[in-house]
Write a protein that holds these residues in place. Structure first.
Motif, mmCIF file in Angstrom:
data_model
loop_
_atom_site.group_PDB
_atom_site.id
_atom_site.type_symbol
_atom_site.label_atom_id
_atom_site.label_comp_id
_atom_site.label_asym_id
_atom_site.label_seq_id
_atom_site.Cartn_x
_atom_site.Cartn_y
_atom_site.Cartn_z
ATOM 1 N N LYS A 10 0.839 -1.330 -0.022
ATOM 2 C CA LYS A 10 0.193 0.113 0.111
ATOM 3 C C LYS A 10 0.935 1.305 0.037
ATOM 4 C CE LYS A 10 -4.383 -0.700 0.679
ATOM 5 N NZ LYS A 10 -5.135 -1.966 1.182
ATOM 6 N N LEU A 13 2.431 1.831 -3.388
ATOM 7 C CA LEU A 13 1.533 2.583 -4.526
ATOM 8 C C LEU A 13 1.223 3.915 -4.022
ATOM 9 C CD1 LEU A 13 -1.224 -0.551 -4.746
ATOM 10 C CD2 LEU A 13 0.709 0.068 -6.402
ATOM 11 N N LEU A 14 1.085 4.099 -2.873
ATOM 12 C CA LEU A 14 0.978 5.555 -2.463
ATOM 13 C C LEU A 14 2.117 6.414 -2.869
ATOM 14 C CD1 LEU A 14 -0.862 7.504 -0.954
ATOM 15 C CD2 LEU A 14 0.392 7.067 1.115
ATOM 16 N N LEU A 16 4.091 5.838 -5.349
ATOM 17 C CA LEU A 16 3.928 6.135 -6.759
ATOM 18 C C LEU A 16 2.783 6.963 -7.183
ATOM 19 C CD1 LEU A 16 3.967 2.164 -7.997
ATOM 20 C CD2 LEU A 16 5.829 3.923 -8.414
ATOM 21 N N ARG A 17 2.001 7.340 -6.402
ATOM 22 C CA ARG A 17 0.690 7.975 -6.643
ATOM 23 C C ARG A 17 1.103 9.397 -6.512
ATOM 24 N NH1 ARG A 17 -2.456 4.225 -4.717
ATOM 25 N NH2 ARG A 17 -2.695 5.289 -2.617
ATOM 26 N N GLY A 20 2.379 12.687 -8.642
ATOM 27 C CA GLY A 20 1.252 13.261 -9.831
ATOM 28 C C GLY A 20 -0.105 13.966 -9.137
ATOM 29 N N VAL A 21 -0.210 13.029 -8.066
ATOM 30 C CA VAL A 21 -1.584 13.667 -7.754
ATOM 31 C C VAL A 21 -1.295 15.022 -6.980
ATOM 32 C CG1 VAL A 21 -3.338 13.370 -5.685
ATOM 33 C CG2 VAL A 21 -2.637 11.456 -6.982
ATOM 34 N N VAL A 24 -1.135 17.542 -9.508
ATOM 35 C CA VAL A 24 -2.510 18.039 -10.060
ATOM 36 C C VAL A 24 -3.243 18.730 -8.937
ATOM 37 C CG1 VAL A 24 -4.760 17.177 -10.779
ATOM 38 C CG2 VAL A 24 -2.910 16.160 -11.687
ATOM 39 N N LEU B 85 6.060 10.558 -14.554
ATOM 40 C CA LEU B 85 5.109 10.733 -13.373
ATOM 41 C C LEU B 85 3.838 10.063 -13.822
ATOM 42 C CD1 LEU B 85 5.294 14.458 -12.571
ATOM 43 C CD2 LEU B 85 5.649 12.670 -11.257
ATOM 44 N N MET B 88 4.127 6.171 -13.375
ATOM 45 C CA MET B 88 4.279 6.006 -11.671
ATOM 46 C C MET B 88 2.625 6.139 -11.394
ATOM 47 S SD MET B 88 7.354 8.260 -10.296
ATOM 48 C CE MET B 88 6.750 8.054 -8.842
ATOM 49 N N LEU B 89 2.234 7.093 -11.642
ATOM 50 C CA LEU B 89 0.776 7.336 -11.202
ATOM 51 C C LEU B 89 -0.160 6.362 -11.841
ATOM 52 C CD1 LEU B 89 -1.032 9.591 -9.958
ATOM 53 C CD2 LEU B 89 -1.146 10.811 -12.112
ATOM 54 N N LEU B 91 0.607 3.135 -12.394
ATOM 55 C CA LEU B 91 0.849 2.109 -11.549
ATOM 56 C C LEU B 91 0.251 2.223 -10.343
ATOM 57 C CD1 LEU B 91 4.569 1.491 -12.195
ATOM 58 C CD2 LEU B 91 3.045 0.074 -13.055
ATOM 59 N N GLY B 92 0.367 3.322 -9.658
ATOM 60 C CA GLY B 92 -0.302 3.581 -8.279
ATOM 61 C C GLY B 92 -1.788 3.323 -8.333
ATOM 62 N N GLY B 95 -2.792 -0.258 -9.238
ATOM 63 C CA GLY B 95 -2.303 -1.296 -8.650
ATOM 64 C C GLY B 95 -3.178 -2.046 -7.589
ATOM 65 N N ARG B 97 -7.080 -1.235 -5.005
ATOM 66 C CA ARG B 97 -8.005 -0.646 -4.342
ATOM 67 C C ARG B 97 -7.366 0.157 -3.342
ATOM 68 N NH1 ARG B 97 -13.149 -4.290 -3.432
ATOM 69 N NH2 ARG B 97 -11.468 -5.801 -3.648
ATOM 70 N N PHE B 98 -7.742 1.289 -2.995
ATOM 71 C CA PHE B 98 -7.359 2.109 -1.758
ATOM 72 C C PHE B 98 -8.350 2.941 -1.262
ATOM 73 C CE2 PHE B 98 -5.872 3.907 -5.470
ATOM 74 C CZ PHE B 98 -6.158 5.627 -5.301
ATOM 75 N N THR B 104 -9.621 10.702 -5.515
ATOM 76 C CA THR B 104 -8.410 10.726 -6.431
ATOM 77 C C THR B 104 -8.734 10.706 -7.838
ATOM 78 O OG1 THR B 104 -7.452 9.658 -4.828
ATOM 79 C CG2 THR B 104 -6.033 9.846 -6.665
ATOM 80 N N LEU B 108 -7.629 13.823 -10.549
ATOM 81 C CA LEU B 108 -6.934 13.378 -11.834
ATOM 82 C C LEU B 108 -7.919 13.922 -13.021
ATOM 83 C CD1 LEU B 108 -5.333 10.157 -10.956
ATOM 84 C CD2 LEU B 108 -4.305 12.532 -11.045
ATOM 85 N N THR B 162 0.960 15.262 -17.625
ATOM 86 C CA THR B 162 0.981 14.106 -16.990
ATOM 87 C C THR B 162 -0.393 13.548 -16.808
ATOM 88 O OG1 THR B 162 2.647 14.894 -15.543
ATOM 89 C CG2 THR B 162 1.223 13.037 -14.533
ATOM 90 N N ALA B 163 -1.498 14.410 -16.808
ATOM 91 C CA ALA B 163 -2.657 13.870 -16.652
ATOM 92 C C ALA B 163 -3.339 13.286 -17.977
ATOM 93 C CB ALA B 163 -3.681 15.031 -16.264
ATOM 94 N N ARG B 191 10.021 -6.082 -6.946
ATOM 95 C CA ARG B 191 9.284 -5.341 -7.744
ATOM 96 C C ARG B 191 9.774 -4.281 -8.929
ATOM 97 N NH1 ARG B 191 4.066 -5.168 -7.204
ATOM 98 N NH2 ARG B 191 3.469 -6.299 -5.271
#
Lengths: 292, 292, 373, 365
Positions: A10, A13-14, A16-17, A20-21, A24, B85, B88-89, B91-92, B95, B97-98, B104, B108, B162-163, B191
């Motif tokens: 987790k 993944l966070l 990685l996100r 970008g997040v 934005v 970015l 990465m985004l 993949l994140g 990847g 559920r969160f 998010t 995006l 990126t978006a 990984r």
């Protein structure tokens, strides 16, 4: 509760996100929140805002229509932008669908790719340059009128009218519609269509009962893309409309520029974004229903 | 059987001709533009004589060259950064559920649904506040203040690049069999190794597509860039726009043609690279068995 | 105050991003502004105080590019020029703060707004000895009575440009554009709230800067009617359009008619009987200019006789520089005179300065025009 | 003595949904163990937890005595053959197989030799330079197998590897897998929903249902002595009949079914009157042409009417509805030279059922 491995996953993944997040959030969410805030403030004399909360901009947005007799209020203009964009979306769809089907129907990968590239090239070239090219082509003394002359036909005025703005909308949007449509058409199982044919459906029935539902996801995605792109078009009405076929984006620009009334511009902008968001959410819902 | 055949032929013809018309419309303006970039006449649609003068004048045009170099500088940095970015985004996001995934997603979506003009305006407002604050905090005076310029444009470009690139990379990730990554982990890859050895090669077309998208968006963007430029950072679209607005300058035809040609070159190169990549995967008959 | 906290939160969130960006900033080498005691000597001032580069924000196509390359060759200052197409664009950039520009060229009413908003700094006249060359008639205007903040760069008029081949009798009234336009889709009006609304007001018998609500209502209706016939509101392409014949009559600036004439000698200019506008663009230094000293030197350089003449012959406006006026070529004079662009005493009577009080009224009138149709 | 793989009290929840429920499982070294059950019973999840691709919500796993619960998949000496094969599309067959070896930085020659061996083992030696999309499903399956065994894992996990193959290939692969298991001597854990596969290949089979192991036994035991109604129904075809204990005599009972009685052998101490379930394999049901209800023997079997006859190729099946009951019994008889072994039995005929006592298995309801 969760295992160390899951927690690590987790966190990964966070991580990685996050960049970008955050980007934005910093460059879209926060600035747009600022615009929302501006729409509730008072204008400063030479642009900018005074930190004095008021609903004046929204009142003006609604009131302008009541006063309007000769000219349009903001709501009318907003509505016109939406209406034009909706029409442009439909026309673009009607033009794009045969193209997408035709490309998907090519037998060799080479033919498919070549045609796709042909559609994609304008998509990858400067929109500004393409609009400029349209303007060049259709000018009073432009090549088209030159050819009309050559064939002894009467010259025509193309530029600076709502009609040409509409053509411009379709022209700039076409590749944005063809690509998602093609992706959807390519995935359609031809056997399903043959099956529908076997079951006695005529071509029109096959089209509406079998084909359209199968490509719905791509279709809705393309329509949404084209609509959102069109409804906020600034370059097309500016360069092709000559101020005679303004859309809502021109008015927003005018409020931030000439009129130096940032709160008013913000209020119109907020309304436009709200409309776009509603359209997107609606299309997302349609598509998620289609998937489930 | 023959009727079915003729019917199919007829429908192919109809589709083909509609497609041809659509493609013709798409290309006519650009084609005319290209032709007239070699016309010696300064105005009008009359062909005078062939010339390369407009192309020759480009290198001597300091403003234009600076705009070109600014555009390239920004695009060449924004493209790799936003591609990384976006990957990465993607993949994140794909990847697993969160918590807060829905919100998010909404955030995006902002760069995609937000009208450009509003993005530009809100960035101008937010960045000018931020710069003012930053200069206060850092105690920077007029001479060495941090201000609008290539960095602010770059930031804005990276955000929307990126978006959009994320959309494409995510689509290719979604089409990927999740078991591929699992198989790699299972076979003893970390990984990190899994990403480089399995995931990236598998989603390479998507990443490449995302990068191309970012590159063209960056090179092409006018509206947002317009609001966040600073001294000396005028980009090519802004320069073109400014020139469109002033006197006649046929060199714009030449620049537009060059942009168009460059787009085609980049696109064809990308396709070629991809074709080469897949050709490499075909076994050659005389290749010896591995380790034999 | 809660609003304050909101801004702070917003800024804190953006700050790190911008900090990173600032590392990539490549123009931190400008010298501090200094208005030392030593007066300027020579065309390049005090070389020890001169910066390496200068950011100049100017109207598009509003200077001979050679002037800037010459300045770089002579004085070693690389001038980076960016351009704008409306005064509001310039004001917005200055308002945003830290624009980075050391020299800007606003038109008179914009100069007034900039001065009133505290966005300009006072000029150090001791650094601009060439100010002595300036025609006293072009000094002391309403926006800066003592010329503390500004010095004139160039001036010109607003009137009507037309293609003489399209008219049996040359137009002499604004009606040729506003209500008796015989060239629909071949005419344009400037895309600027003051120029457009102001001209309509003048035609209707009001002052160019009138704040009479009735006048504005009439002007609005007039423009909305006129809009149906003209091809565009246009303050950009009309020069090329006049030259190519795409447009045969247009509300235009005198200098622009001159530029069009270079390509198409049939283009002529007239200040209509109802009156036209005399406006002036000015040198100004923003209050947060990174390098005010070098800006002073550049102003002084541009006020040199030969440089001033070069600028005017490129722009085809009028120079406020008496010394430069002496050096203007015969070609220039011929173009201006034959084109009806020149201002003699008779024409001068019909011209009013472009003065504006309430921008709110003008913008609401203009907004109605923009949203109509 | 310790099992090679041990699951202790392992539970897996997805949200509030329990997929694996407090499972204890002990897998012995070198055995071929199948996890058998319908889809959604948690067998794949169990496998994925052993592989490390899924983490248990509760409980511990150990491999060779060492706790591996928190070990990431790449650190477990366990390899998997995936249902979708998951061959890397951008790598050739030999590169796919060499993948694990390259990660271990094995020497070039060593890799080449091992890849060759693995390819030989799955009989794909002449396909080394093909790419996955250029070979058939069956071949892909072999490559996936070679890839998973090349690094000699302690345990090989197979997640329904045969489900995408056609019937013929599936049967051939069963034998292949069996052979490879023998040759390698490593532990195989095989997940399937096909009882035929489980029974033919496995040393032991764990029948799973709703996240629990219902029965873990050798295939013969499972087949002959299912412990529950679910197992009986899932393993092979079985007639499951509701019955009541009529008489109990030592380890033999007589049960009442429909309008007749059947003898049964059972170790349960069932008392007279207990409601039970009978499990009878169709092959062991005898149908006697009844002539007007005349019965022979002590226990007269229940009578019924033939309602369906189906030709199955090598056999024929007959479905009989029992008189005085809505229960149906299926009987299967091998055909002899294409002629139905049921003789001239027709739909609508009345028949009487008979079984050997050893064929009738009693399950407590």
């Amino acid at each position: 509760m969760s295992s160390p491995l899951e927690r690590r996953e987790k966190r990964l993944l966070l991580a990685l996100r996050s960049p970008g997040v955050l980007l934005v959030v910093a460059l879209y969410l926060i600035p747009m929140s600022l615009v929302v805030a501006y729409s509730f403030l008072s204008p400063a004399p030479a642009g900018g805002v005074r930190w004095q909360w008021t609903l004046d901009s929204y009142r003006e947005l609604l009131r302008a229509d009541e006063r309007a007799s000769l000219y349009n209020g903001y709501v009318t203009l907003l509505w016109r932008s939406v209406w034009w964009s909706a029409c442009a979306t439909v026309v673009t769809l009607v033009l794009s669908l045969p193209l997408a089907v035709f490309i998907a129907g090519r037998r060799t990968t080479f033919a498919k790719n070549a045609l796709l590239v042909a559609v994609v090239v304008p998509f990858w070239t400067s929109m500004l340059v393409r609009i400029y090219a349209v303007r060049f082509l259709l000018a009073n003394n432009g090549p088209i009128n030159g050819w009309l002359d050559l064939f002894g036909l009467e010259r025509r005025v193309f530029l600076n009218s709502p009609g040409i703005v509409f053509v411009g909308l379709v022209y700039t949007a076409l590749p944005f519609m063809v690509l998602p449509l093609y992706a959807a058409v390519e995935r359609v199982d031809r056997n399903v269509l043959s099956a529908a044919r076997d079951l006695g459906a005529n071509a029109v029935q096959v089209f509406f009962t079998a084909f359209i539902p199968l490509v719905r996801v791509g279709l809705v995605a393309g329509c949404m893309l084209v609509f959102v792109l069109s409804v906020s078009q600034y370059l097309v009405p500016t360069l092709l409309g000559g101020g005679k076929a303004n859309m809502i984006a021109n008015v927003i620009e005018n409020q931030f520029g000439e009129a130096q009334n940032w709160p008013m511009g913000s209020a119109i902008a907020v309304t436009l974004v709200a409309l776009s968001l509603m359209g997107t959410l609606w299309s997302v819902r349609i598509n998620s229903e289609a998937r489930s | 059987m023959t009727t079915a055949r003729t019917r199919r032929l007829a429908s192919t013809w109809t589709l083909g001709s509609i497609s041809a018309v659509a493609l013709f419309m798409l290309y006519l303006p650009v084609a005319v533009l290209v032709v007239f970039s070699f016309n010696s006449a300064r105005t009008g649609a009359v062909w005078e004589s062939f010339t390369l003068d407009w192309y020759r004048s480009i290198p001597d045009d300091r403003q234009l060259m600076r705009a070109i170099s600014n555009s390239l500088w920004i695009a060449l940095i924004a493209t790799p950064v936003s591609t990384v970015l976006a990957t990465m985004l993607a993949l994140g996001m794909e990847g697993g559920r969160f918590r807060g995934k829905r919100s998010t997603e909404q955030v995006l979506n902002l760069p995609i649904v937000a009208p450009e003009i509003i993005t530009g305006v809100s960035l101008l407002a937010a960045m000018s506040l931020a710069l003012r604050f930053l200069n206060d905090v850092l105690g920077r005076g007029n001479a060495d203040a941090i201000r609008f310029g290539r960095p602010t444009i770059l930031l804005a470009h990276i955000a929307f690049d990126t978006a959009f690139a994320t959309l494409i990379v995510r689509a290719s990730l979604r089409n990927l069999d999740p078991a591929l990554a699992e198989a790699s982990l299972d076979l003893g890859a970390t990984r990190w190794q899994t990403f480089w050895r399995v995931i990236l090669p598998a989603i390479r077309p998507g990443v490449l597509g995302g990068a191309l998208m970012a590159l063209t968006l960056s090179i092409d963007n006018f509206v947002i860039t317009f609001f966040v430029t600073g001294p000396g950072s005028t980009t090519l679209p802004i320069e073109i726009y400014a020139r469109l607005r002033r006197t006649i300058s046929p060199s714009i035809n030449a620049v537009a043609t060059l942009i168009f040609a460059a787009s085609i070159v980049v696109l064809v190169a990308a396709l070629f690279a991809q074709a080469l990549g897949s050709a490499k995967r075909k076994p050659s008959a005389e290749a010896p068995v591995q380790g034999g | 105050m809660s609003s304050h906290r909101v801004i702070k939160a917003v800024l804190l969130a953006i700050a790190p991003v911008l900090l990173i960006a600032s590392c990539a900033n490549d123009d931190g080498d400008a010298d501090g502004a200094g208005s030392g005691d030593a007066p300027v000597t020579g065309r390049c001032g005090d070389e020890s105080k001169l910066g390496d580069s200068l950011n100049f924000y100017n109207w598009a196509d509003y200077i001979d590019p050679e002037v800037l390359t010459d300045f770089e060759a002579e004085c070693g200052v690389a001038v980076t020029m960016d351009t704008y197409t409306s005064n509001q664009e310039l004001i917005a950039k200055l308002q945003a703060g830290n624009s980075g520009y050391s020299l800007v060229i606003p038109t008179d009413y914009a100069a007034e707004q900039i001065i009133q908003s505290g966005l300009a700094q006072k000029l150090d006249k001791s650094q601009i000895p060439n100010a002595k060359n300036i025609d006293p008639n072009q000094l002391g205007f309403y926006y800066d009575p003592a010329n503390e903040y500004s010095l004139p760069y160039q001036y010109s008029t607003t009137g009507i440009a037309y293609n003489q081949t399209a008219f049996d009798t040359p137009p002499t009234s604004w009606s040729a554009i506003f209500d008796k336009n015989e060239h629909c889709n071949k005419s344009s009006i400037l895309d600027d709230q003051y120029e457009a609304v102001g001209a309509a007001l003048v035609y209707l018998g009001y002052e160019f800067s009138s704040e009479d609500p009735e006048g504005h209502a009439k002007a609005r209706d007039l423009l909305i009617e006129a809009k149906k016939c003209i091809s565009a509101f246009d303050s950009a392409n009309f020069i090329g359009n006049l030259a190519s014949g795409e447009v045969v009559i247009a509300e235009a600036w005198g200098f622009a008619a001159g530029i069009a004439r270079l390509d198409n000698p049939d283009v002529k200019f007239v200040v209509p009987d109802e009156g036209g506008i005399m406006w002036q663009d000015n040198f100004m230094i923003p209050s947060d200019a990174p390098d005010a000293y070098t800006a002073h030197v550049l102003i002084n350089y541009m006020l040199e006789a030969d440089v001033g003449a070069k600028i005017t012959e490129f722009i085809l406006g009028f120079t406020p520089n008496l010394e430069a006026a002496k050096l203007l070529s015969d070609e220039y004079t011929a173009l201006i005179e034959d084109g009806g662009i020149a201002v003699d005493d008779e024409v001068r009577k019909r011209l009013t300065p472009s003065e504006h009080g309430s921008s709110e009224l003008f913008s609401s009138t203009w907004n109605a025009v923009v949203t109509s149709g | 003595m310790q099992g090679l793989v041990e699951l202790r009290n392992v539970t897996k929840r997805f949200g509030s949904h329990v997929v694996v429920d407090a499972m204890d499982l002990r897998i012995e070294g070198g055995e071929f163990l199948s996890l058998l059950g319908p889809s959604g019973c948690g067998k794949s999840t169990t496998l994925r937890m052993i592989a490390g691709l899924e983490q248990p919500s509760e409980g511990r796993l150990s491999l060779d005595g060492a706790d591996i619960t928190d070990l990431p998949p790449h650190k477990r000496a366990v390899n998997t053959v995936f249902q979708s094969y998951a061959l890397f599309p951008h790598l050739s067959v030999s590169d796919n197989i060499a993948y694990a070896l390259r990660l271990r930085r094995a020497g070039r020659t060593e890799i080449a030799a091992q890849v060759r061996d693995a390819l030989e083992m799955v009989r794909m030696g002449d396909h080394a330079d093909y790419f996955p999309r250029q070979i058939s499903g069956g071949q892909q399956q072999r490559v996936a197998l070679a890839r998973a065994i090349v690094a000699r894992p302690r345990v090989l996990l197979l997640d329904e590897p045969l489900s995408a193959l056609d019937l013929k290939l599936r049967q051939a692969m069963r034998l292949e897998l069996k052979r490879i298991h023998r040759q390698l001597g490593i532990t195989f854990v095989f997940v399937t929903h096909d009882q035929g596969e489980a029974l033919t290949m496995s040393d032991r089979v764990a029948v799973m249902h709703e996240g629990r192991v219902l029965q873990l036994d050798r295939p013969e035991e499972l087949y002959e002595r299912p412990a529950s109604r679910f197992v009986a129904s899932f393993i092979g075809d079985a007639n499951l009949l509701n019955a009541v204990v009529a008489r109990a005599e030592g380890d033999c009972v007589t049960v009442k079914v429909g309008n007749g009685e059947l003898p049964a052998k059972c170790k349960l101490s069932a008392t007279t009157g207990t409601a039970i379930t009978l499990s009878v394999r169709p092959q062991r049901v005898k149908l006697l042409q009844s002539s007007g209800g005349a019965a022979t023997g002590a226990a007269a079997g229940p009578t019924g009417v033939v309602v369906e006859m189906t030709f199955l190729g090598d056999a024929t099946s007959a479905v009989v509805r029992l008189d005085g009951s809505d229960q149906q019994v299926t009987a299967v008889r091998l055909n002899v030279e294409g002629v139905s072994a049921f003789g001239d039995l027709r739909i609508g005929d009345s028949v009487q059922l008979a079984c050997e006592p050893t064929a009738v298995h009693v399950l407590v309801r």
